[in-house]
Write a protein that holds these residues in place. Structure first.
Motif, PDB file in Angstrom:
ATOM      1  N   THR A   1       0.854  -1.184   0.000  1.00  0.00           N
ATOM      2  CA  THR A   1       0.000   0.000   0.000  1.00  0.00           C
ATOM      3  C   THR A   1       0.892   1.236   0.000  1.00  0.00           C
ATOM      4  N   ILE A   2       0.697   2.112  -0.968  1.00  0.00           N
ATOM      5  CA  ILE A   2       1.567   3.271  -1.157  1.00  0.00           C
ATOM      6  C   ILE A   2       0.733   4.544  -1.211  1.00  0.00           C
ATOM      7  N   ARG A   3       1.064   5.511  -0.381  1.00  0.00           N
ATOM      8  CA  ARG A   3       0.422   6.827  -0.450  1.00  0.00           C
ATOM      9  C   ARG A   3       0.977   7.581  -1.658  1.00  0.00           C
ATOM     10  N   VAL A   4       0.098   8.130  -2.475  1.00  0.00           N
ATOM     11  CA  VAL A   4       0.556   8.868  -3.646  1.00  0.00           C
ATOM     12  C   VAL A   4       0.019  10.302  -3.603  1.00  0.00           C
ATOM     13  N   PHE A   5       0.878  11.258  -3.942  1.00  0.00           N
ATOM     14  CA  PHE A   5       0.539  12.675  -3.921  1.00  0.00           C
ATOM     15  C   PHE A   5       0.757  13.257  -5.319  1.00  0.00           C
ATOM     16  N   TYR A   6      -0.160  14.139  -5.730  1.00  0.00           N
ATOM     17  CA  TYR A   6      -0.040  14.774  -7.037  1.00  0.00           C
ATOM     18  C   TYR A   6       0.521  16.191  -6.889  1.00  0.00           C
ATOM     19  N   LEU A   7       1.530  16.520  -7.704  1.00  0.00           N
ATOM     20  CA  LEU A   7       2.111  17.854  -7.757  1.00  0.00           C
ATOM     21  C   LEU A   7       1.785  18.470  -9.111  1.00  0.00           C
ATOM     22  N   GLY A   8       1.119  19.633  -9.117  1.00  0.00           N
ATOM     23  CA  GLY A   8       0.737  20.241 -10.372  1.00  0.00           C
ATOM     24  C   GLY A   8       0.815  21.755 -10.353  1.00  0.00           C
ATOM     25  N   GLY A   9       0.770  22.360 -11.545  1.00  0.00           N
ATOM     26  CA  GLY A   9       0.772  23.808 -11.630  1.00  0.00           C
ATOM     27  C   GLY A   9       1.608  24.315 -12.788  1.00  0.00           C
ATOM     28  N   GLN A  10       2.303  25.461 -12.553  1.00  0.00           N
ATOM     29  CA  GLN A  10       3.127  26.033 -13.611  1.00  0.00           C
ATOM     30  C   GLN A  10       4.591  26.056 -13.194  1.00  0.00           C
ATOM     31  N   SER A  11       5.361  27.054 -13.603  1.00  0.00           N
ATOM     32  CA  SER A  11       6.817  26.957 -13.512  1.00  0.00           C
ATOM     33  C   SER A  11       7.369  26.815 -12.104  1.00  0.00           C
ATOM     34  N   ASN A  12       6.752  27.459 -11.117  1.00  0.00           N
ATOM     35  CA  ASN A  12       7.280  27.317  -9.760  1.00  0.00           C
ATOM     36  C   ASN A  12       6.897  25.983  -9.127  1.00  0.00           C
ATOM     37  N   MET A  13       6.077  25.196  -9.837  1.00  0.00           N
ATOM     38  CA  MET A  13       5.904  23.794  -9.461  1.00  0.00           C
ATOM     39  C   MET A  13       6.823  22.926 -10.313  1.00  0.00           C
ATOM     40  N   GLN A  14       6.959  23.272 -11.573  1.00  0.00           N
ATOM     41  CA  GLN A  14       7.880  22.500 -12.415  1.00  0.00           C
ATOM     42  C   GLN A  14       9.286  22.557 -11.824  1.00  0.00           C
ATOM     43  N   GLY A  15       9.715  23.733 -11.365  1.00  0.00           N
ATOM     44  CA  GLY A  15      10.950  23.822 -10.593  1.00  0.00           C
ATOM     45  C   GLY A  15      12.118  24.449 -11.316  1.00  0.00           C
ATOM     46  N   TYR A  16      12.638  25.532 -10.739  1.00  0.00           N
ATOM     47  CA  TYR A  16      13.806  26.226 -11.287  1.00  0.00           C
ATOM     48  C   TYR A  16      14.988  26.243 -10.322  1.00  0.00           C
ATOM     49  N   GLY A  17      14.975  25.370  -9.323  1.00  0.00           N
ATOM     50  CA  GLY A  17      16.125  25.251  -8.448  1.00  0.00           C
ATOM     51  C   GLY A  17      17.270  24.566  -9.165  1.00  0.00           C
ATOM     52  N   TYR A  18      18.505  24.905  -8.780  1.00  0.00           N
ATOM     53  CA  TYR A  18      19.685  24.300  -9.401  1.00  0.00           C
ATOM     54  C   TYR A  18      20.156  23.092  -8.595  1.00  0.00           C
ATOM     55  N   VAL A  19      20.280  21.945  -9.281  1.00  0.00           N
ATOM     56  CA  VAL A  19      20.733  20.723  -8.614  1.00  0.00           C
ATOM     57  C   VAL A  19      22.076  20.939  -7.919  1.00  0.00           C
TER      58      VAL A  19
END
Length: 311
Positions: A22-40
């Motif tokens: 049994t696995i809890r699953v979460f949805y992440l959605g939206g635009q660019s600040n959800m897509q992500g602009y942080g540097y690895v």
């Protein structure tokens, strides 16, 4: 004799069939600040590695009317699911950017220490809910009829349905039962720079979209956490989003009036790398805040919540 043997083996066969994860699953959605602009390259060591206990399915992010939108495959969570990520459904191409998913997962593991976790993600840079003036970036409007009739909402559906259809997401030979446990939504900037009318309609558009997303996960009371948009002020008049306050009002109204919802406001303290996107530490903090908020919604009826774990 064979009937006796079959009778003796029956309990073992039933136990084997009943075994699953049994696995809890979460949805992440939206635009660019959800897509992500942080540097690895700016990640701390605690996040700059594979998280072998969390899996992610990210849909290929594209503009409207592209048949490749939403394609993806389950993989171990690791840095690279930010802007620049792509998938053809057979292999994923990681980028040098990250979003909220890394710190979100890490915090959830602290809050749910004995549960298996997974993430489904589909976000598109520059996308708005309203289709008015979306141009290249795309819209989430469910009734979209432009071009070939495919838009961000369709790619969301493809991403979620394909992800949920996989019976063994981690490939361990044990069937997985995915339990939808929350929708996390970071979007609204692109509805605040079009017209006053579009911005004024944000609450109604968000409400309808979230209702349909809940229906997709077959839970009309699924927890929803939204991130409040902010403004870098990096413009000649000190304001990037002309009608940002109207969208912010719509977001606050949604969180105040809709059941089982919350809003994260820490975005107003984040610094920016450009006019539109947070610095890396902003995405790390936002992921933690999203995790804490959705955990509280899932446990709001529990008498004893481990508050110390939220710090």
């Amino acid at each position: 004799m064979k009937y006796i043997l079959l009778f003796l083996l029956m309990p073992c066969m039933l136990l084997a069939q009943a075994k699953n994860d049994t696995i809890r699953v979460f949805y992440l959605g939206g635009q660019s600040n959800m897509q992500g602009y942080g540097y690895v390259k700016e990640l701390p060591d605690s996040l700059n590695k594979k998280n072998k206990n969390v899996f992610i399915y990210q849909g290929n992010p594209v503009g409207d009317n592209d048949k490749n939108g939403g394609l993806g495959k389950w993989e171990v969570l690791q840095p690279g699911n930010g802007t620049g990520f792509a998938s053809d459904g057979k292999s994923n191409i990681l980028s040098d950017r990250f979003g909220v998913e890394l710190s979100f997962a890490k915090k959830l593991q602290e809050l749910y220490p004995n549960q298996k976790l997974a993430i489904i993600k589909y976000a598109r840079n520059g996308s708005s809910i309203d289709s008015a003036g979306t141009a290249y970036f795309g819209a989430w409007e469910p009734d979209f009829r432009g071009g070939k009739g495919m838009n961000q909402y369709d790619y969301f559906l493809k991403t979620v349905n394909n992800a949920m259809a996989v019976q063994d997401i981690n490939g361990d030979g044990v069937e997985d039962v995915l339990i939808p446990s929350g929708i996390i939504w970071m979007q609204g900037e692109s509805d605040s720079d079009k017209t006053e009318q579009v911005a004024n309609q944000y609450y109604a558009n968000l409400k309808r979209l979230m209702e349909l997303m809940r229906a997709t996960f077959r839970n009309n009371d699924l927890p929803i956490v939204i991130g409040k948009i902010s403004d870098s002020g990096d413009d000649v008049d000190g304001k990037i989003w002309r009608f940002g306050e109207l969208v912010q009002y719509g977001q606050e109204k949604f969180a105040a009036t809709e059941s089982n919802t919350a809003i994260v406001r820490t975005t107003n303290s984040y610094k920016y790398t450009d006019k539109y996107h947070y610095k890396s530490d902003g995405y790390i903090d936002l992921g933690k805040e999203f995790a804490k908020a959705v955990f509280l919604l899932n446990n709001k009826n529990t008498k004893k919540t481990k508050v110390e774990s939220l710090n």
